[in-house]
Design a protein around this motif. Structure first.
Motif, PDB file in Angstrom:
ATOM      1  N   LEU A   1      32.467   0.860   9.438  1.00 44.05           N
ATOM      2  CA  LEU A   1      32.465   0.189   8.247  1.00 44.05           C
ATOM      3  C   LEU A   1      32.799  -1.167   8.122  1.00 44.05           C
ATOM      4  O   LEU A   1      32.245  -2.068   7.487  1.00 44.05           O
ATOM      5  CB  LEU A   1      33.447   1.231   7.327  1.00 44.05           C
ATOM      6  CG  LEU A   1      33.062   2.574   6.767  1.00 44.05           C
ATOM      7  CD1 LEU A   1      34.141   3.243   6.280  1.00 44.05           C
ATOM      8  CD2 LEU A   1      31.602   2.355   5.844  1.00 44.05           C
ATOM      9  N   TRP A   2      33.699  -1.377   9.154  1.00 43.70           N
ATOM     10  CA  TRP A   2      34.389  -2.991   8.976  1.00 43.70           C
ATOM     11  C   TRP A   2      33.351  -3.845   9.499  1.00 43.70           C
ATOM     12  O   TRP A   2      33.145  -4.972   8.826  1.00 43.70           O
ATOM     13  CB  TRP A   2      35.672  -2.978   9.802  1.00 43.70           C
ATOM     14  CG  TRP A   2      36.426  -4.092   9.833  1.00 43.70           C
ATOM     15  CD1 TRP A   2      36.979  -4.859  11.162  1.00 43.70           C
ATOM     16  CD2 TRP A   2      36.482  -5.316   8.998  1.00 43.70           C
ATOM     17  NE1 TRP A   2      37.273  -6.015  10.702  1.00 43.70           N
ATOM     18  CE2 TRP A   2      37.138  -6.265   9.625  1.00 43.70           C
ATOM     19  CE3 TRP A   2      36.340  -5.202   7.567  1.00 43.70           C
ATOM     20  CZ2 TRP A   2      37.601  -7.344   8.727  1.00 43.70           C
ATOM     21  CZ3 TRP A   2      36.892  -6.538   6.676  1.00 43.70           C
ATOM     22  CH2 TRP A   2      37.272  -7.185   7.402  1.00 43.70           C
ATOM     23  N   PRO A   3      32.649  -3.610  10.660  1.00 37.27           N
ATOM     24  CA  PRO A   3      31.546  -4.755  11.017  1.00 37.27           C
ATOM     25  C   PRO A   3      30.563  -4.790   9.856  1.00 37.27           C
ATOM     26  O   PRO A   3      30.331  -5.961   9.786  1.00 37.27           O
ATOM     27  CB  PRO A   3      30.930  -4.172  12.351  1.00 37.27           C
ATOM     28  CG  PRO A   3      32.065  -3.293  12.721  1.00 37.27           C
ATOM     29  CD  PRO A   3      32.750  -2.572  11.611  1.00 37.27           C
TER      30      PRO A   3
ATOM     31  N   MET B   1      30.442  -9.433   3.188  1.00 34.64           N
ATOM     32  CA  MET B   1      31.386 -10.306   2.646  1.00 34.64           C
ATOM     33  C   MET B   1      31.391 -11.751   3.381  1.00 34.64           C
ATOM     34  O   MET B   1      31.891 -12.732   3.110  1.00 34.64           O
ATOM     35  CB  MET B   1      32.994  -9.918   2.918  1.00 34.64           C
ATOM     36  CG  MET B   1      33.244  -8.495   2.411  1.00 34.64           C
ATOM     37  SD  MET B   1      35.059  -8.268   2.183  1.00 34.64           S
ATOM     38  CE  MET B   1      35.399  -7.869   3.739  1.00 34.64           C
ATOM     39  N   GLY B   2      30.230 -11.958   4.479  1.00 36.76           N
ATOM     40  CA  GLY B   2      30.057 -13.427   4.708  1.00 36.76           C
ATOM     41  C   GLY B   2      31.058 -13.647   6.074  1.00 36.76           C
ATOM     42  O   GLY B   2      31.389 -14.919   6.383  1.00 36.76           O
ATOM     43  N   LEU B   3      31.662 -12.747   6.434  1.00 39.47           N
ATOM     44  CA  LEU B   3      32.760 -12.941   7.578  1.00 39.47           C
ATOM     45  C   LEU B   3      32.253 -12.987   9.011  1.00 39.47           C
ATOM     46  O   LEU B   3      33.027 -13.324   9.952  1.00 39.47           O
ATOM     47  CB  LEU B   3      34.041 -12.148   7.227  1.00 39.47           C
ATOM     48  CG  LEU B   3      34.500 -12.098   5.934  1.00 39.47           C
ATOM     49  CD1 LEU B   3      35.887 -11.048   5.965  1.00 39.47           C
ATOM     50  CD2 LEU B   3      35.203 -13.588   5.663  1.00 39.47           C
ATOM     51  N   ALA B   4      30.951 -12.447   9.059  1.00 38.62           N
ATOM     52  CA  ALA B   4      30.057 -12.192  10.338  1.00 38.62           C
ATOM     53  C   ALA B   4      28.834 -12.419  10.172  1.00 38.62           C
ATOM     54  O   ALA B   4      28.310 -12.225   8.845  1.00 38.62           O
ATOM     55  CB  ALA B   4      30.565 -10.636  10.675  1.00 38.62           C
ATOM     56  N   PRO B   5      28.262 -13.221  11.114  1.00 40.64           N
ATOM     57  CA  PRO B   5      26.745 -13.464  10.955  1.00 40.64           C
ATOM     58  C   PRO B   5      25.843 -12.199  10.793  1.00 40.64           C
ATOM     59  O   PRO B   5      26.255 -11.095  11.256  1.00 40.64           O
ATOM     60  CB  PRO B   5      26.610 -14.218  12.495  1.00 40.64           C
ATOM     61  CG  PRO B   5      27.529 -13.857  13.162  1.00 40.64           C
ATOM     62  CD  PRO B   5      28.737 -13.461  12.345  1.00 40.64           C
ATOM     63  N   SER B   6      24.760 -12.475   9.920  1.00 39.64           N
ATOM     64  CA  SER B   6      23.902 -11.465   9.534  1.00 39.64           C
ATOM     65  C   SER B   6      22.488 -12.013   9.980  1.00 39.64           C
ATOM     66  O   SER B   6      22.442 -13.189  10.106  1.00 39.64           O
ATOM     67  CB  SER B   6      23.924 -10.939   8.209  1.00 39.64           C
ATOM     68  OG  SER B   6      23.339 -12.195   7.498  1.00 39.64           O
ATOM     69  N   GLN B   7      21.485 -11.211  10.244  1.00 40.00           N
ATOM     70  CA  GLN B   7      20.283 -11.588  10.427  1.00 40.00           C
ATOM     71  C   GLN B   7      19.080 -11.659   9.522  1.00 40.00           C
ATOM     72  O   GLN B   7      17.832 -11.259   9.412  1.00 40.00           O
ATOM     73  CB  GLN B   7      19.657 -10.333  11.286  1.00 40.00           C
ATOM     74  CG  GLN B   7      20.633 -10.398  12.787  1.00 40.00           C
ATOM     75  CD  GLN B   7      20.729 -11.617  13.591  1.00 40.00           C
ATOM     76  OE1 GLN B   7      19.874 -12.345  13.826  1.00 40.00           O
ATOM     77  NE2 GLN B   7      22.089 -11.646  14.033  1.00 40.00           N
ATOM     78  N   GLY B   8      19.735 -11.900   8.107  1.00 36.02           N
ATOM     79  CA  GLY B   8      18.956 -12.291   6.777  1.00 36.02           C
ATOM     80  C   GLY B   8      18.915 -11.149   5.986  1.00 36.02           C
ATOM     81  O   GLY B   8      19.859 -10.175   6.221  1.00 36.02           O
ATOM     82  N   GLU B   9      18.113 -11.069   4.970  1.00 38.54           N
ATOM     83  CA  GLU B   9      18.298  -9.878   3.973  1.00 38.54           C
ATOM     84  C   GLU B   9      18.137  -8.554   4.204  1.00 38.54           C
ATOM     85  O   GLU B   9      18.696  -7.663   3.824  1.00 38.54           O
ATOM     86  CB  GLU B   9      17.180 -10.174   2.665  1.00 38.54           C
ATOM     87  CG  GLU B   9      17.511 -11.784   2.093  1.00 38.54           C
ATOM     88  CD  GLU B   9      18.843 -11.799   1.298  1.00 38.54           C
ATOM     89  OE1 GLU B   9      19.304 -10.570   0.894  1.00 38.54           O
ATOM     90  OE2 GLU B   9      19.482 -12.593   1.206  1.00 38.54           O
ATOM     91  N   ALA B  10      17.299  -8.505   5.294  1.00 41.21           N
ATOM     92  CA  ALA B  10      17.009  -7.026   5.697  1.00 41.21           C
ATOM     93  C   ALA B  10      18.360  -6.560   6.317  1.00 41.21           C
ATOM     94  O   ALA B  10      18.704  -5.359   6.174  1.00 41.21           O
ATOM     95  CB  ALA B  10      15.775  -6.855   6.703  1.00 41.21           C
ATOM     96  N   ASP B  11      18.831  -7.465   6.931  1.00 40.97           N
ATOM     97  CA  ASP B  11      19.951  -6.858   7.790  1.00 40.97           C
ATOM     98  C   ASP B  11      21.203  -6.447   6.815  1.00 40.97           C
ATOM     99  O   ASP B  11      21.737  -5.493   7.053  1.00 40.97           O
ATOM    100  CB  ASP B  11      20.452  -8.013   9.016  1.00 40.97           C
ATOM    101  CG  ASP B  11      21.785  -7.802   9.817  1.00 40.97           C
ATOM    102  OD1 ASP B  11      21.751  -6.205   9.967  1.00 40.97           O
ATOM    103  OD2 ASP B  11      22.337  -8.295  10.170  1.00 40.97           O
ATOM    104  N   LEU B  12      21.397  -7.467   5.651  1.00 42.65           N
ATOM    105  CA  LEU B  12      22.137  -7.119   5.053  1.00 42.65           C
ATOM    106  C   LEU B  12      21.987  -5.944   4.127  1.00 42.65           C
ATOM    107  O   LEU B  12      22.991  -5.166   3.798  1.00 42.65           O
ATOM    108  CB  LEU B  12      22.488  -8.181   3.770  1.00 42.65           C
ATOM    109  CG  LEU B  12      22.849  -9.564   4.436  1.00 42.65           C
ATOM    110  CD1 LEU B  12      22.930 -10.853   3.509  1.00 42.65           C
ATOM    111  CD2 LEU B  12      24.444  -9.572   4.929  1.00 42.65           C
ATOM    112  N   ALA B  13      20.877  -5.710   3.706  1.00 45.64           N
ATOM    113  CA  ALA B  13      20.350  -4.393   3.110  1.00 45.64           C
ATOM    114  C   ALA B  13      20.609  -3.328   3.704  1.00 45.64           C
ATOM    115  O   ALA B  13      21.356  -2.117   3.241  1.00 45.64           O
ATOM    116  CB  ALA B  13      18.970  -4.451   2.730  1.00 45.64           C
TER     117      ALA B  13
END
Length: 206
Positions: A153-155, A161-173
């Protein structure tokens, strides 16, 4: 100063009331004003932290997630941004650390009670099986919940919340879907967890 004006004040006031009432009960029982029971104290910490942890778990599942969905669907409303910006970070802070304190205090209680190994092995290494088996099931369910909180959950929440890098919209989804699914799983597992932890000293209510 009004102790009810701040969260710190509420904690201090609650602890002071607890100590005063404990002293009164100790005196009434003839145990001395400052009689101290370490096991009872650790159990108290475990219960208080556990209520915060599981209470926030139910808040996320039964209040916040449906509210965010409703706020997102309300085209003319204020939207869910305020929840994500002001409420969610604080709730997650209390949620994470309450889970750790709950598990740690529970483990320490079992250590002091000389039953940690028996409980974690579900009574296979000895001890009272009527205690070790139900308590062990509850402990293992709680351990799964703790692992999910900190390592799943936390990662993913940090990404959202923008506290860790993501790989774009698909990763966020994907992170959003993972959070929703695992939060639901934890809510499901928390119900038998509470039943089996209470069952150890009091019996299974079925």
């Amino acid at each position: 100063m009004n102790p009810l004006a701040s969260i710190k004040g509420v904690w201090i006031a609650g602890l002071l009331v607890s100590v005063v009432l404990a002293m009164i009960v100790n005196l009434a029982g003839g145990n001395g004003l400052l009689a101290f029971d370490e096991l009872a104290f650790v159990r108290w910490v475990h219960i208080v932290a556990g209520i915060i942890w599981v209470g926030l778990l139910y808040y996320f599942n039964f209040v916040q997630m449906p509210a965010v969905a409703a706020a997102t669907a309300d085209q003319g409303g204020p939207g869910p941004a305020a929840i994500g910006k002001y409420i969610l970070p604080r709730a997650l802070l209390w949620f994470r650390w309450a889970s750790l304190v709950t598990w740690g205090a529970g483990a320490w209680y079992l250590v002091q009670n000389d039953s940690l190994l028996d409980v974690f092995t579900l009574g296979l290494t000895g001890g009272d099986p009527d205690y070790a088996l139900p308590m062990g099931i509850g402990v293992w369910l709680g351990t799964v919940l703790l692992i999910n909180v900190w390592f799943v959950l936390w990662p993913n929440q940090k990404k959202l919340m923008g506290l860790a890098p993501s790989q774009g919209e698909a990763d966020l989804a994907k992170a959003k879907k993972t959070v929703a699914s695992v939060a639901r799983i934890n809510a499901v597992l928390s119900i038998p967890m509470l039943m089996f932890m209470v069952a150890a000293p009091h019996g299974i209510p079925l």
